[in-house]
Scaffold this motif. Structure first.
Motif, PDB file in Angstrom:
ATOM      1  N   UNK A  27       0.839  -1.191   0.000  1.00 38.26           N
ATOM      2  CA  UNK A  27       0.000   0.000   0.000  1.00 38.26           C
ATOM      3  C   UNK A  27       0.877   1.245   0.000  1.00 38.26           C
ATOM      4  N   UNK A  28       0.309   2.331  -0.493  1.00 39.44           N
ATOM      5  CA  UNK A  28       1.012   3.607  -0.653  1.00 39.44           C
ATOM      6  C   UNK A  28       1.685   4.040   0.643  1.00 39.44           C
ATOM      7  N   UNK A  29       2.927   4.410   0.538  1.00 36.70           N
ATOM      8  CA  UNK A  29       3.706   4.950   1.670  1.00 36.70           C
ATOM      9  C   UNK A  29       3.908   3.959   2.808  1.00 36.70           C
ATOM     10  N   UNK A  30       3.871   2.663   2.498  1.00 41.43           N
ATOM     11  CA  UNK A  30       4.159   1.655   3.515  1.00 41.43           C
ATOM     12  C   UNK A  30       3.072   1.448   4.543  1.00 41.43           C
ATOM     13  N   UNK A  31       1.802   1.595   4.135  1.00 45.04           N
ATOM     14  CA  UNK A  31       0.691   1.467   5.068  1.00 45.04           C
ATOM     15  C   UNK A  31       0.084   0.063   5.083  1.00 45.04           C
ATOM     16  N   UNK A  53      -1.815  -1.521   8.052  1.00 46.73           N
ATOM     17  CA  UNK A  53      -1.132  -1.397   9.331  1.00 46.73           C
ATOM     18  C   UNK A  53      -0.670   0.052   9.435  1.00 46.73           C
ATOM     19  N   UNK A  54      -1.405   0.836  10.177  1.00 48.93           N
ATOM     20  CA  UNK A  54      -1.217   2.284  10.160  1.00 48.93           C
ATOM     21  C   UNK A  54      -0.023   2.716  11.013  1.00 48.93           C
ATOM     22  N   UNK A  55       0.998   3.276  10.380  1.00 48.49           N
ATOM     23  CA  UNK A  55       2.154   3.752  11.140  1.00 48.49           C
ATOM     24  C   UNK A  55       1.898   5.136  11.704  1.00 48.49           C
ATOM     25  N   UNK A  56       2.845   5.612  12.471  1.00 46.37           N
ATOM     26  CA  UNK A  56       2.733   6.965  13.015  1.00 46.37           C
ATOM     27  C   UNK A  56       2.861   8.003  11.906  1.00 46.37           C
ATOM     28  N   UNK A  57       3.736   7.719  10.964  1.00 43.79           N
ATOM     29  CA  UNK A  57       3.918   8.605   9.814  1.00 43.79           C
ATOM     30  C   UNK A  57       4.160   7.736   8.609  1.00 43.79           C
ATOM     31  N   UNK A  58       4.326   8.303   7.439  1.00 44.06           N
ATOM     32  CA  UNK A  58       4.554   7.496   6.252  1.00 44.06           C
ATOM     33  C   UNK A  58       5.841   7.900   5.556  1.00 44.06           C
ATOM     34  N   UNK A  59       6.250   7.066   4.636  1.00 46.03           N
ATOM     35  CA  UNK A  59       7.425   7.384   3.833  1.00 46.03           C
ATOM     36  C   UNK A  59       6.952   7.745   2.436  1.00 46.03           C
ATOM     37  N   UNK A  60       6.570   8.976   2.264  1.00 47.44           N
ATOM     38  CA  UNK A  60       5.949   9.397   1.011  1.00 47.44           C
ATOM     39  C   UNK A  60       7.006   9.591  -0.075  1.00 47.44           C
ATOM     40  N   UNK A  61       6.777   8.996  -1.265  1.00 52.00           N
ATOM     41  CA  UNK A  61       7.786   9.086  -2.319  1.00 52.00           C
ATOM     42  C   UNK A  61       8.023  10.494  -2.848  1.00 52.00           C
ATOM     43  N   UNK A  62       7.077  11.413  -2.623  1.00 55.88           N
ATOM     44  CA  UNK A  62       7.276  12.778  -3.119  1.00 55.88           C
ATOM     45  C   UNK A  62       7.662  13.739  -1.996  1.00 55.88           C
ATOM     46  N   UNK A  63       7.827  13.209  -0.795  1.00 54.89           N
ATOM     47  CA  UNK A  63       8.269  14.052   0.301  1.00 54.89           C
ATOM     48  C   UNK A  63       7.163  14.791   1.039  1.00 54.89           C
ATOM     49  N   UNK A  64       5.902  14.429   0.763  1.00 60.61           N
ATOM     50  CA  UNK A  64       4.788  15.104   1.451  1.00 60.61           C
ATOM     51  C   UNK A  64       4.500  14.394   2.783  1.00 60.61           C
ATOM     52  N   UNK A  65       5.525  14.264   3.603  1.00 62.17           N
ATOM     53  CA  UNK A  65       5.356  13.553   4.876  1.00 62.17           C
ATOM     54  C   UNK A  65       4.858  14.492   5.962  1.00 62.17           C
ATOM     55  N   UNK A  69      -1.132  14.923   5.328  1.00 64.42           N
ATOM     56  CA  UNK A  69      -1.064  13.792   4.409  1.00 64.42           C
ATOM     57  C   UNK A  69      -1.390  12.484   5.141  1.00 64.42           C
ATOM     58  N   UNK A  70      -0.834  12.329   6.341  1.00 64.17           N
ATOM     59  CA  UNK A  70      -1.077  11.128   7.156  1.00 64.17           C
ATOM     60  C   UNK A  70      -2.551  11.012   7.522  1.00 64.17           C
ATOM     61  N   UNK A  71      -3.155  12.106   7.967  1.00 70.69           N
ATOM     62  CA  UNK A  71      -4.568  12.089   8.357  1.00 70.69           C
ATOM     63  C   UNK A  71      -5.481  11.789   7.162  1.00 70.69           C
ATOM     64  N   UNK A  72      -5.087  12.272   5.988  1.00 73.97           N
ATOM     65  CA  UNK A  72      -5.861  11.996   4.780  1.00 73.97           C
ATOM     66  C   UNK A  72      -5.859  10.488   4.494  1.00 73.97           C
ATOM     67  N   UNK A  73      -4.694   9.859   4.649  1.00 68.68           N
ATOM     68  CA  UNK A  73      -4.605   8.410   4.408  1.00 68.68           C
ATOM     69  C   UNK A  73      -5.407   7.635   5.460  1.00 68.68           C
ATOM     70  N   UNK A  74      -5.300   8.051   6.718  1.00 71.36           N
ATOM     71  CA  UNK A  74      -6.076   7.382   7.776  1.00 71.36           C
ATOM     72  C   UNK A  74      -7.569   7.418   7.451  1.00 71.36           C
ATOM     73  N   UNK A  75      -8.036   8.598   7.050  1.00 67.36           N
ATOM     74  CA  UNK A  75      -9.456   8.725   6.727  1.00 67.36           C
ATOM     75  C   UNK A  75      -9.809   7.872   5.514  1.00 67.36           C
ATOM     76  N   UNK A  76      -8.882   7.772   4.562  1.00 69.16           N
ATOM     77  CA  UNK A  76      -9.180   7.027   3.338  1.00 69.16           C
ATOM     78  C   UNK A  76      -9.510   5.565   3.633  1.00 69.16           C
TER      79      UNK A  76
END
Length: 326
Positions: A27-31, A53-65, A69-76
């Motif tokens: 999954x995107x950004x290691x989620x 598996x929701x981490x505290x933060x993500x490793x975003x390939x474009x640097x939008x860490x 961004x994290x909250x948007x993924x959690x909601x998704x």
């Protein structure tokens, strides 16, 4: 995967045992990941499991860490769970989606146990090479999906579907160098959200999220993290941009729109929907370029060097800016 989730899969499928056979994708950004499990002792041969598996933060390939961004993924993932729980059953064979057998949340983990579309005959994936048969299959799916959910409220989903919509992308907007498009962004968004013909949009209807039959004439769709309210043209413009060259986007624009609206009209007639189709088609046709400019706005802030930024997108966006100014 923890024992509780394994037991959930066994219970949902009636299987005696399960074996991990393939990791379909991360999954995107290691989620988390999407995994295929083969089953023993069940009427089903296999299931596809989305294990988040929701981490505290993500490793975003474009640097939008960022936290946004994290909250948007959690909601998704909450949205996708709600989609399968409350909306997916409304989809018939004309806009096929996988049946969901189990949904479970445990701490920071989410489990979705779904029908294996490969087993149902949707085993073909396409990347670059598509023909009209493939494109028409996707246009048919999109039109039937939009007809199914026309005027349905996105309760529990994204109020505005798609992962690029303006309210969730303030950082990308701020990063834009294209000032005319940046200044028109709010008006473009307003034009789309104020359409009187709102439906549910898939929100990430790229070619990669369609699973094809072997003959390429039928499709099913996956990945409903960004499903929500919106104008159907957002899905259409995004899909076409995902699989056609800029020359073909321009050359076949009229054919694409005509085909989509033929399918949409037939779908609404099948559902005996009394919506004024002439008014809907007029409104949405006029918003096709607006939807295109909306995604173009996101790309120019998110990844200014992206291959989808081309002369067709630039010209369409300039026309939209000009029409909004008037």
């Amino acid at each position: 995967m923890n024992q509780h989730f394994q037991e959930t899969i066994l219970k949902a499928t009636g299987a005696q045992s399960l074996n991990r056979t393939a990791s379909i994708q991360s999954l995107w950004s290691g989620y988390g990941e999407i995994i295929r499990y083969s089953l023993e002792g069940s009427k089903m041969k296999s299931v596809v499991v989305k294990h988040v598996n929701l981490p505290e933060g993500g490793n975003h390939p474009r640097g939008w860490n960022t936290d946004l961004s994290h909250q948007r993924k959690l909601k998704s993932y909450k949205v996708e769970t709600e989609w399968y729980k409350s909306f997916a059953n409304s989809c018939d064979q004309n806009c096929k989606v996988p049946e969901c057998y189990a949904l479970e949340t445990l701490g920071s983990e989410v489990l979705m146990v779904m029908e294996d579309l490969d087993e149902l005959g949707f085993a073909k994936r396409l990347s670059a090479s598509v023909n009209w048969k493939n494109i028409n299959a996707c246009l048919s799916w999109l039109s039937n999906f939009h007809a199914t959910f026309l005027h349905i409220k996105p309760q529990g989903l994204w109020e505005t579907g798609t992962y690029w919509h303006l309210n969730t992308r303030p950082e990308e907007l701020e990063a834009m160098d294209d000032l005319p498009l940046k200044n028109a962004a709010a008006a473009i968004d307003r034009a789309l959200t104020s359409s009187p013909f709102q439906t549910l949009v898939h929100g990430d209807a790229k070619l990669a999220n369609f699973c094809f039959s072997e003959d390429g004439e039928k499709v099913a769709a996956v990945d409903f993290q960004y499903v929500g309210g919106g104008c159907g043209m957002k899905d259409l413009a995004y899909f076409i941009g995902s699989c056609m060259s800029e020359n073909d986007c321009e050359k076949y624009e009229e054919q694409i729109l005509n085909t989509y609206f033929e399918f949409l009209k037939a779908a609404l007639n099948r559902k005996q929907n009394s919506t004024n189709f002439i008014a809907l088609e007029h409104n949405w046709r006029n918003l096709y370029h607006t939807a295109w400019a909306d995604f173009h706005r996101f790309l120019k802030g998110w990844h200014p060097g992206h291959w989808k930024i081309n002369s067709y997108s630039e010209r369409v966006s300039r026309e939209v800016i000009k029409s909004i100014a008037h």
